[in-house]
Design a protein around this motif. Structure first.
Motif, PDB file in Angstrom:
ATOM      1  N   PHE A  28     -25.212 -48.857 -67.446  1.00  0.00           N
ATOM      2  CA  PHE A  28     -25.695 -49.534 -68.646  1.00  0.00           C
ATOM      3  C   PHE A  28     -25.099 -48.935 -69.898  1.00  0.00           C
ATOM      4  N   ARG A  29     -24.958 -47.642 -69.930  1.00  0.00           N
ATOM      5  CA  ARG A  29     -24.470 -46.983 -71.134  1.00  0.00           C
ATOM      6  C   ARG A  29     -23.008 -47.314 -71.433  1.00  0.00           C
ATOM      7  N   ASP A  30     -22.330 -47.917 -70.494  1.00  0.00           N
ATOM      8  CA  ASP A  30     -20.942 -48.314 -70.688  1.00  0.00           C
ATOM      9  C   ASP A  30     -20.785 -49.799 -71.026  1.00  0.00           C
ATOM     10  N   TYR A  52     -21.767 -50.401 -76.757  1.00  0.00           N
ATOM     11  CA  TYR A  52     -22.287 -49.576 -75.675  1.00  0.00           C
ATOM     12  C   TYR A  52     -22.868 -48.266 -76.192  1.00  0.00           C
ATOM     13  N   SER A  53     -22.266 -47.716 -77.249  1.00  0.00           N
ATOM     14  CA  SER A  53     -22.713 -46.440 -77.803  1.00  0.00           C
ATOM     15  C   SER A  53     -23.902 -46.604 -78.748  1.00  0.00           C
ATOM     16  N   GLY A  54     -24.153 -47.843 -79.161  1.00  0.00           N
ATOM     17  CA  GLY A  54     -25.212 -48.096 -80.130  1.00  0.00           C
ATOM     18  C   GLY A  54     -24.772 -47.903 -81.571  1.00  0.00           C
ATOM     19  N   ARG A  71     -30.882 -50.358 -78.918  1.00  0.00           N
ATOM     20  CA  ARG A  71     -30.867 -50.095 -77.495  1.00  0.00           C
ATOM     21  C   ARG A  71     -31.338 -48.675 -77.228  1.00  0.00           C
ATOM     22  N   ASP A  72     -31.876 -48.500 -76.039  1.00  0.00           N
ATOM     23  CA  ASP A  72     -32.303 -47.194 -75.566  1.00  0.00           C
ATOM     24  C   ASP A  72     -31.640 -47.002 -74.210  1.00  0.00           C
ATOM     25  N   ASN A  73     -30.558 -46.264 -74.179  1.00  0.00           N
ATOM     26  CA  ASN A  73     -29.812 -46.102 -72.935  1.00  0.00           C
ATOM     27  C   ASN A  73     -30.601 -45.322 -71.891  1.00  0.00           C
ATOM     28  N   ILE A  76     -32.772 -47.867 -70.438  1.00  0.00           N
ATOM     29  CA  ILE A  76     -31.989 -49.031 -70.006  1.00  0.00           C
ATOM     30  C   ILE A  76     -32.580 -50.309 -70.600  1.00  0.00           C
ATOM     31  N   THR A  97     -24.775 -59.074 -71.199  1.00  0.00           N
ATOM     32  CA  THR A  97     -24.072 -57.813 -71.193  1.00  0.00           C
ATOM     33  C   THR A  97     -22.698 -57.950 -70.578  1.00  0.00           C
TER      34      THR A  97
END
Length: 125
Positions: A28-30, A52-54, A71-73, A76, A97
């Motif tokens: 998800f973070r990518d 992706y990094s916010g 977003r909250d990585n 998720i 996404t």
């Protein structure tokens, strides 16, 4: 990747609402994330996106200053805080996404590979 959107409902003009989207998958973070919406009889349109990094966000002109994507990585999750809602905001809202795309492509429907089922937002006047 699977997405589950929630938080829609019936509100009055001027009210606020927060949509949530839970994503599955360890990468998800990518992934870049976005919200689109589709009003009755209209095409699906871009609302907001977050890198992706916010660190980078994009908004449609129609929602700029009223909506905030975050977003909250760790959890998720991606959120859409909607303030000062208008009847024109009535639509089904979809989260989407895709693996990292060019910044210029963040707002394009065709950039997104995975879609949630949508959550209905109805704003009464």
């Amino acid at each position: 990747v699977q997405l589950q959107a929630s938080g829609g409902g019936l509100v009055q003009a001027g009210d606020s609402l927060r949509l949530s989207c839970r994503a599955s998958g360890r990468t998800f973070r990518d992934y870049d994330m976005a919200w689109f919406r589709q009003a009755p009889g209209k095409e699906r349109e871009f609302v907001a996106a977050i890198r992706y990094s916010g660190g980078t966000t994009r908004y449609a002109d129609s929602v700029k200053g009223r909506f905030t994507i975050s977003r909250d990585n760790a959890k998720i999750m991606v959120y859409l805080q909607m303030n000062s809602l208008k009847p024109d905001d009535t639509a089904i809202y979809y989260c989407a996404t895709t693996p990292r795309v060019a910044l210029s492509a963040l707002t394009l429907l065709s950039s997104y590979d995975y879609w949630g089922q949508g959550t209905l937002v109805t704003v009464s006047s």
